[in-house]
Design a protein around this motif. Structure first.
Motif, PDB file in Angstrom:
ATOM      1  N   MET A   1       0.850  -1.179   0.000  1.00 24.44           N
ATOM      2  CA  MET A   1       0.000   0.000   0.000  1.00 24.44           C
ATOM      3  C   MET A   1       0.885   1.228   0.000  1.00 24.44           C
ATOM      4  O   MET A   1       1.759   1.378   0.850  1.00 24.44           O
ATOM      5  CB  MET A   1      -0.897  -0.019   1.230  1.00 24.44           C
ATOM      6  CG  MET A   1      -1.827   1.132   1.296  1.00 24.44           C
ATOM      7  SD  MET A   1      -3.016   0.827   2.618  1.00 24.44           S
ATOM      8  CE  MET A   1      -3.270   2.468   3.155  1.00 24.44           C
ATOM      9  N   LYS A   2       0.673   2.105  -0.943  1.00 28.55           N
ATOM     10  CA  LYS A   2       1.476   3.310  -1.048  1.00 28.55           C
ATOM     11  C   LYS A   2       0.909   4.416  -0.158  1.00 28.55           C
ATOM     12  O   LYS A   2      -0.298   4.512   0.037  1.00 28.55           O
ATOM     13  CB  LYS A   2       1.497   3.810  -2.491  1.00 28.55           C
ATOM     14  CG  LYS A   2       2.327   2.970  -3.419  1.00 28.55           C
ATOM     15  CD  LYS A   2       2.322   3.599  -4.784  1.00 28.55           C
ATOM     16  CE  LYS A   2       3.654   3.405  -5.447  1.00 28.55           C
ATOM     17  NZ  LYS A   2       3.743   4.109  -6.710  1.00 28.55           N
ATOM     18  N   ILE A   3       1.801   5.247   0.321  1.00 29.71           N
ATOM     19  CA  ILE A   3       1.391   6.394   1.118  1.00 29.71           C
ATOM     20  C   ILE A   3       1.009   7.517   0.167  1.00 29.71           C
ATOM     21  O   ILE A   3       1.762   7.871  -0.734  1.00 29.71           O
ATOM     22  CB  ILE A   3       2.532   6.842   2.052  1.00 29.71           C
ATOM     23  CG1 ILE A   3       2.829   5.751   3.071  1.00 29.71           C
ATOM     24  CG2 ILE A   3       2.180   8.140   2.734  1.00 29.71           C
ATOM     25  CD1 ILE A   3       4.005   6.064   3.968  1.00 29.71           C
ATOM     26  N   ASP A   4      -0.158   8.074   0.382  1.00 27.49           N
ATOM     27  CA  ASP A   4      -0.612   9.203  -0.422  1.00 27.49           C
ATOM     28  C   ASP A   4      -0.134  10.485   0.259  1.00 27.49           C
ATOM     29  O   ASP A   4      -0.707  10.931   1.249  1.00 27.49           O
ATOM     30  CB  ASP A   4      -2.138   9.179  -0.537  1.00 27.49           C
ATOM     31  CG  ASP A   4      -2.662  10.271  -1.442  1.00 27.49           C
ATOM     32  OD1 ASP A   4      -1.850  10.939  -2.111  1.00 27.49           O
ATOM     33  OD2 ASP A   4      -3.892  10.461  -1.478  1.00 27.49           O
ATOM     34  N   PHE A   5       0.957  11.042  -0.266  1.00 28.44           N
ATOM     35  CA  PHE A   5       1.552  12.212   0.359  1.00 28.44           C
ATOM     36  C   PHE A   5       0.620  13.421   0.308  1.00 28.44           C
ATOM     37  O   PHE A   5       0.631  14.250   1.209  1.00 28.44           O
ATOM     38  CB  PHE A   5       2.898  12.548  -0.284  1.00 28.44           C
ATOM     39  CG  PHE A   5       3.963  11.556   0.054  1.00 28.44           C
ATOM     40  CD1 PHE A   5       4.505  11.517   1.317  1.00 28.44           C
ATOM     41  CD2 PHE A   5       4.395  10.640  -0.887  1.00 28.44           C
ATOM     42  CE1 PHE A   5       5.467  10.594   1.658  1.00 28.44           C
ATOM     43  CE2 PHE A   5       5.362   9.709  -0.567  1.00 28.44           C
ATOM     44  CZ  PHE A   5       5.920   9.681   0.704  1.00 28.44           C
ATOM     45  N   GLY A   6      -0.192  13.528  -0.717  1.00 31.98           N
ATOM     46  CA  GLY A   6      -1.152  14.635  -0.797  1.00 31.98           C
ATOM     47  C   GLY A   6      -2.170  14.566   0.313  1.00 31.98           C
ATOM     48  O   GLY A   6      -2.516  15.576   0.928  1.00 31.98           O
ATOM     49  N   ASP A   7      -2.646  13.339   0.605  1.00 31.70           N
ATOM     50  CA  ASP A   7      -3.624  13.169   1.678  1.00 31.70           C
ATOM     51  C   ASP A   7      -2.986  13.452   3.037  1.00 31.70           C
ATOM     52  O   ASP A   7      -3.588  14.105   3.891  1.00 31.70           O
ATOM     53  CB  ASP A   7      -4.187  11.753   1.628  1.00 31.70           C
ATOM     54  CG  ASP A   7      -5.390  11.580   2.509  1.00 31.70           C
ATOM     55  OD1 ASP A   7      -6.126  12.563   2.703  1.00 31.70           O
ATOM     56  OD2 ASP A   7      -5.605  10.451   3.005  1.00 31.70           O
ATOM     57  N   VAL A   8      -1.779  12.970   3.248  1.00 33.27           N
ATOM     58  CA  VAL A   8      -1.077  13.202   4.509  1.00 33.27           C
ATOM     59  C   VAL A   8      -0.801  14.695   4.694  1.00 33.27           C
ATOM     60  O   VAL A   8      -1.013  15.262   5.772  1.00 33.27           O
ATOM     61  CB  VAL A   8       0.236  12.389   4.564  1.00 33.27           C
ATOM     62  CG1 VAL A   8       1.077  12.777   5.764  1.00 33.27           C
ATOM     63  CG2 VAL A   8      -0.066  10.905   4.573  1.00 33.27           C
ATOM     64  N   PHE A   9      -0.356  15.344   3.626  1.00 36.13           N
ATOM     65  CA  PHE A   9      -0.065  16.780   3.688  1.00 36.13           C
ATOM     66  C   PHE A   9      -1.339  17.581   3.961  1.00 36.13           C
ATOM     67  O   PHE A   9      -1.346  18.491   4.790  1.00 36.13           O
ATOM     68  CB  PHE A   9       0.580  17.238   2.381  1.00 36.13           C
ATOM     69  CG  PHE A   9       1.002  18.669   2.366  1.00 36.13           C
ATOM     70  CD1 PHE A   9       2.091  19.094   3.102  1.00 36.13           C
ATOM     71  CD2 PHE A   9       0.292  19.591   1.622  1.00 36.13           C
ATOM     72  CE1 PHE A   9       2.473  20.420   3.090  1.00 36.13           C
ATOM     73  CE2 PHE A   9       0.666  20.919   1.607  1.00 36.13           C
ATOM     74  CZ  PHE A   9       1.767  21.345   2.349  1.00 36.13           C
ATOM     75  N   ALA A  10      -2.436  17.235   3.277  1.00 38.54           N
ATOM     76  CA  ALA A  10      -3.701  17.955   3.463  1.00 38.54           C
ATOM     77  C   ALA A  10      -4.241  17.771   4.873  1.00 38.54           C
ATOM     78  O   ALA A  10      -4.741  18.716   5.482  1.00 38.54           O
ATOM     79  CB  ALA A  10      -4.720  17.488   2.433  1.00 38.54           C
ATOM     80  N   SER A  11      -4.131  16.553   5.409  1.00 37.21           N
ATOM     81  CA  SER A  11      -4.630  16.345   6.767  1.00 37.21           C
ATOM     82  C   SER A  11      -3.757  17.077   7.780  1.00 37.21           C
ATOM     83  O   SER A  11      -4.266  17.594   8.772  1.00 37.21           O
ATOM     84  CB  SER A  11      -4.708  14.856   7.095  1.00 37.21           C
ATOM     85  OG  SER A  11      -3.419  14.283   7.127  1.00 37.21           O
ATOM     86  N   GLY A  12      -2.465  17.149   7.537  1.00 40.03           N
ATOM     87  CA  GLY A  12      -1.582  17.890   8.444  1.00 40.03           C
ATOM     88  C   GLY A  12      -1.853  19.378   8.407  1.00 40.03           C
ATOM     89  O   GLY A  12      -1.915  20.042   9.446  1.00 40.03           O
ATOM     90  N   ILE A  13      -2.036  19.923   7.226  1.00 40.70           N
ATOM     91  CA  ILE A  13      -2.350  21.350   7.095  1.00 40.70           C
ATOM     92  C   ILE A  13      -3.733  21.634   7.684  1.00 40.70           C
ATOM     93  O   ILE A  13      -3.937  22.642   8.353  1.00 40.70           O
ATOM     94  CB  ILE A  13      -2.269  21.799   5.621  1.00 40.70           C
ATOM     95  CG1 ILE A  13      -0.834  21.724   5.122  1.00 40.70           C
ATOM     96  CG2 ILE A  13      -2.829  23.185   5.420  1.00 40.70           C
ATOM     97  CD1 ILE A  13       0.123  22.661   5.831  1.00 40.70           C
ATOM     98  N   GLY A  14      -4.685  20.737   7.455  1.00 40.44           N
ATOM     99  CA  GLY A  14      -6.016  20.912   8.036  1.00 40.44           C
ATOM    100  C   GLY A  14      -5.974  20.904   9.547  1.00 40.44           C
ATOM    101  O   GLY A  14      -6.662  21.693  10.204  1.00 40.44           O
ATOM    102  N   TRP A  15      -5.171  20.014  10.111  1.00 41.73           N
ATOM    103  CA  TRP A  15      -5.035  19.961  11.570  1.00 41.73           C
ATOM    104  C   TRP A  15      -4.411  21.253  12.099  1.00 41.73           C
ATOM    105  O   TRP A  15      -4.860  21.786  13.116  1.00 41.73           O
ATOM    106  CB  TRP A  15      -4.159  18.765  11.956  1.00 41.73           C
ATOM    107  CG  TRP A  15      -3.910  18.684  13.411  1.00 41.73           C
ATOM    108  CD1 TRP A  15      -4.708  18.119  14.359  1.00 41.73           C
ATOM    109  CD2 TRP A  15      -2.777  19.200  14.102  1.00 41.73           C
ATOM    110  NE1 TRP A  15      -4.145  18.259  15.587  1.00 41.73           N
ATOM    111  CE2 TRP A  15      -2.947  18.920  15.462  1.00 41.73           C
ATOM    112  CE3 TRP A  15      -1.631  19.877  13.703  1.00 41.73           C
ATOM    113  CZ2 TRP A  15      -2.024  19.293  16.421  1.00 41.73           C
ATOM    114  CZ3 TRP A  15      -0.716  20.244  14.653  1.00 41.73           C
ATOM    115  CH2 TRP A  15      -0.915  19.957  15.995  1.00 41.73           C
ATOM    116  N   LEU A  16      -3.394  21.766  11.413  1.00 42.14           N
ATOM    117  CA  LEU A  16      -2.742  23.003  11.836  1.00 42.14           C
ATOM    118  C   LEU A  16      -3.716  24.180  11.770  1.00 42.14           C
ATOM    119  O   LEU A  16      -3.780  24.995  12.702  1.00 42.14           O
ATOM    120  CB  LEU A  16      -1.513  23.277  10.978  1.00 42.14           C
ATOM    121  CG  LEU A  16      -0.693  24.509  11.343  1.00 42.14           C
ATOM    122  CD1 LEU A  16      -0.096  24.351  12.727  1.00 42.14           C
ATOM    123  CD2 LEU A  16       0.390  24.733  10.309  1.00 42.14           C
ATOM    124  N   VAL A  17      -4.494  24.268  10.702  1.00 40.05           N
ATOM    125  CA  VAL A  17      -5.488  25.341  10.575  1.00 40.05           C
ATOM    126  C   VAL A  17      -6.531  25.224  11.681  1.00 40.05           C
ATOM    127  O   VAL A  17      -6.944  26.222  12.272  1.00 40.05           O
ATOM    128  CB  VAL A  17      -6.135  25.310   9.178  1.00 40.05           C
ATOM    129  CG1 VAL A  17      -7.353  26.198   9.094  1.00 40.05           C
ATOM    130  CG2 VAL A  17      -5.117  25.700   8.117  1.00 40.05           C
TER     131      VAL A  17
END
Length: 180
Positions: free
Chosen positions: A1-17
């Motif tokens: 299973m590949k890591i979706d870096f876009g999803d990880v990045f979006a969830s991290g930015i969403g958490w920060l916001v």
């Protein structure tokens, strides 16, 4: 299973916001509590109702308490960003301290003891009311989690009974003999 870096990045930015929004909302709530206490003191003094102070309540932080408050806000922002959970306790502490800072910086305009005491008592009462509401929110969250855990335990018990019926063992792993 590949890591979706876009999803990880979006969830991290969403958490920060979300954390920054929670910080700003807690600060604004505290300033509004302090402004409401100032309005109560102004009403006792006979100056009349000035409701627009509630809208620009964060501007009340610009007082002689600004320097110590900057250090407190910096530490609070660090804690909000580094914390991995949204705790009502942190929001309550931040809002309570900001209410006290707003009030402490502006009660010098009241020269009589009655408006000062009314403002301080109103602020303390509003902080206690806010803390009670946050306590009830926390208890509701804990009860919701407990219900979810009980549902999970019930599902696990049903699954264990199905495994016992199908395979004759009490668990999906090692049984009483120690053999897989």
């Amino acid at each position: 299973m590949k890591i979706d870096f876009g999803d990880v990045f979006a969830s991290g930015i969403g958490w920060l916001v979300k954390q920054i929004f929670l910080f700003v909302a807690s600060m604004w709530l505290g300033c509004t509590v302090g402004a409401a206490a100032l309005v109560a003191g102004r009403l006792v003094k006979g100056w009349g109702f000035e409701g627009e102070i509630l809208l620009y309540s964060p501007a009340l932080l610009l007082s002689m308490w600004l320097l110590p408050n900057i250090f407190f806000l910096g530490a609070s922002m660090y804690w909000f960003i580094r914390n991995e959970t949204n705790t009502p306790l942190a929001c309550g502490i931040l809002a309570g301290v900001e209410a006290l800072v707003c009030l402490a910086g502006r009660t010098g305009r009241f020269y009589d003891w009655l408006p000062k005491s009314v403002a301080w008592v109103t602020c303390v009462v509003l902080i206690v009311m806010m803390a009670t509401g946050l306590w009830f929110l926390r208890q509701w969250q804990i009860n919701r989690w407990a219900i979810e855990l009980e549902e999970l335990k019930a599902e696990n018990a049903i699954r264990r009974a199905q495994l016992k019926e199908k395979f004759g063992t009490d668990s999906a792993g090692i049984d009483e003999t120690g053999i897989l």
